[in-house]
Design an enzyme around this catalytic site. Structure first.
Site, mmCIF file in Angstrom:
data_model
loop_
_atom_site.group_PDB
_atom_site.id
_atom_site.type_symbol
_atom_site.label_atom_id
_atom_site.label_comp_id
_atom_site.label_asym_id
_atom_site.label_seq_id
_atom_site.Cartn_x
_atom_site.Cartn_y
_atom_site.Cartn_z
ATOM 1 N N HIS A 128 0.834 -1.203 0.000
ATOM 2 C CA HIS A 128 0.000 0.000 0.000
ATOM 3 C C HIS A 128 0.870 1.256 0.000
ATOM 4 O O HIS A 128 0.620 2.199 -0.759
ATOM 5 C CB HIS A 128 -0.920 -0.017 1.230
ATOM 6 C CG HIS A 128 -1.654 1.261 1.442
ATOM 7 N ND1 HIS A 128 -2.879 1.519 0.857
ATOM 8 C CD2 HIS A 128 -1.336 2.368 2.156
ATOM 9 C CE1 HIS A 128 -3.274 2.730 1.206
ATOM 10 N NE2 HIS A 128 -2.361 3.270 2.000
ATOM 11 N N GLU A 129 1.894 1.263 0.831
ATOM 12 C CA GLU A 129 2.778 2.430 0.904
ATOM 13 C C GLU A 129 3.554 2.630 -0.400
ATOM 14 O O GLU A 129 3.740 3.761 -0.854
ATOM 15 C CB GLU A 129 3.735 2.306 2.094
ATOM 16 C CG GLU A 129 3.041 2.295 3.441
ATOM 17 C CD GLU A 129 2.148 3.493 3.688
ATOM 18 O OE1 GLU A 129 2.469 4.607 3.231
ATOM 19 O OE2 GLU A 129 1.104 3.329 4.349
ATOM 20 N N HIS A 132 1.696 4.542 -3.097
ATOM 21 C CA HIS A 132 1.706 6.004 -2.991
ATOM 22 C C HIS A 132 2.881 6.585 -3.775
ATOM 23 O O HIS A 132 2.748 7.613 -4.443
ATOM 24 C CB HIS A 132 1.791 6.454 -1.529
ATOM 25 C CG HIS A 132 0.537 6.237 -0.751
ATOM 26 N ND1 HIS A 132 -0.657 6.827 -1.075
ATOM 27 C CD2 HIS A 132 0.308 5.492 0.362
ATOM 28 C CE1 HIS A 132 -1.585 6.455 -0.201
ATOM 29 N NE2 HIS A 132 -1.032 5.640 0.673
#
Length: 176
Positions: A128-129, A132
């Site tokens: 998820h990170e 970004h």
């Protein structure tokens, strides 16, 4: 002279808007004013500061575990994103979080390891990170902030010392 400054600012703003149009991996339109190299440098600078300010974990087993999971996730990132290597640091903190910065920098807090009960859960958070970074969210936020600052500066010049200038600028500041 006061009329040429706002015209210049508006011209600069329009040029920035036209040159910074991009599309995220999901197809959403983005405004990106900074190059990948500039963002990588900002990410490296921020990561360096964090490593100096935060306590870095010395636990070999924890570091090996996080490195292994992160390596498995980053191996799935296509080369077209231009990140050939990822630096991973485990920070000794109760904070339940992880982050990724432009330029291939990943931080994982040990507090997350108490919540993410297995490698799949940790991989999900790290993935998820990473998205970004891949979607250039930092560039997008920084670009929006830069454009807002330019707009506020242009409005300040345009309003000059008018009777309602201060109140108008305060209202614009709240809106921004």
């Amino acid at each position: 002279m006061s009329r040429t400054v706002p015209a210049f600012a508006v011209s600069l703003l329009c040029a920035a808007l036209l040159s910074g149009c991009a599309q995220s991996p999901t197809g959403r339109n983005q405004m990106l004013l900074f190059s990948p190299q500039q963002m990588s440098q900002l990410g490296a600078d921020s990561f360096s500061q964090m490593k100096q300010q935060e306590k870095v974990s010395k636990d070999a087993k924890t570091n090996a575990y996080v490195q292994c999971v992160t390596k498995a996730v980053t191996a799935q990132v296509p080369a077209s994103y231009g990140i050939s290597s990822w630096e991973v640091v485990v920070f000794d903190s109760k904070e339940v979080n992880a982050f990724a910065l432009p330029g291939g920098k990943v931080g994982v807090y040990t507090g997350l390891l108490k919540v993410a009960q297995n490698q799949d859960q940790l991989a999900t958070v790290i993935g998820h990170e990473l998205t970004h970074v891949l979607a250039q969210h930092s560039n997008e936020r920084l670009s929006r902030s830069q454009l807002a600052d330019m707009g506020m500066a242009a409005a300040n010049v345009a309003l000059g010392s008018s009777e309602y200038g201060g109140a108008t600028m305060a209202a614009l500041g709240l809106g921004v």
